[in-house]
Design an enzyme around this catalytic site. Sequence first.
Site: not given
Length: 292
Positions: A55, A210-211
Amino acid sequence: METKQLGNTGVNISAIALGGMPMSLSSRPEETQAIATIHRALDLGVTLIDTADSYCKDESDKHHNEKLIRKALQQYKGDVSNVIVATKGGLMRPNGAWTRNGNPDHLRKTIRESFEALGGEKPIDVWQYHAPDPEYSIEASLAPAKAAVEEGLIRFVGVSNFSVEQIKRARDVVEIVSVQNQYNPWYRLPELDGVLKYCQREKLTFLPWSPLGGSRRVGSLKDISEIAQLAQEKGVSIYSIVLAWLMAKSPCIVPIPGASKISSIEDSVRAVDVKLSSEEVARIDGATSSLG
């Protein structure tokens, strides 16, 4: 904040986690805003923060998010002894792209770097193999994680983007506490490929990444009429409805919505108090069955 057990560990985590990725990509906010967002999540009772060595903007920026989270925890005025930071290793960021690297030598190195980035004073709470690399066997790639557990660098191990068969192979190498796969209204494969059912049966925590559909699709949630209608009926946002829908799918699910501003994590946490009936869940199921 409602809590759930992390796998079979006996350790409790918040029912909603904070996803750190948006705070460290090329579109990252100012550091002060990112730290304020993490602090607000902690204020609201969030005790699981999801991150990864990848990230960051690119390879020259590796471990940015881990270092940011460490700084935020160090600066927080409250108690952080129960906060679990789950990181990942196994993806590379050449020129900002995403590529897999399951080379055991690389994973051994990045585990050590993540340990240092997160403070270097206690084991990494949860280290997850980010995605299986077809160039290396799962057994070879996870051997460094097993060694790191024995060495005291890692407390718990999880996997990400794994099938049921791959999870079983991973569990033959080292104890697994969590599985992080994509799951949202557009991508419901975990319901069909057996992963969600397996996690529930084996008491593994399932962390949907990625809900809300990710940056590309989140803006389209308002176009799903059943979700928009339920949000209006319950007086909450469409995002809270989606997160509540995921949590209603299985008690082993802990969503990890990403956030880079305070209002986002505040909205996500509200989902814990949204209870959907089986009929309401079925309404969303029907409205999203043809998406993809």
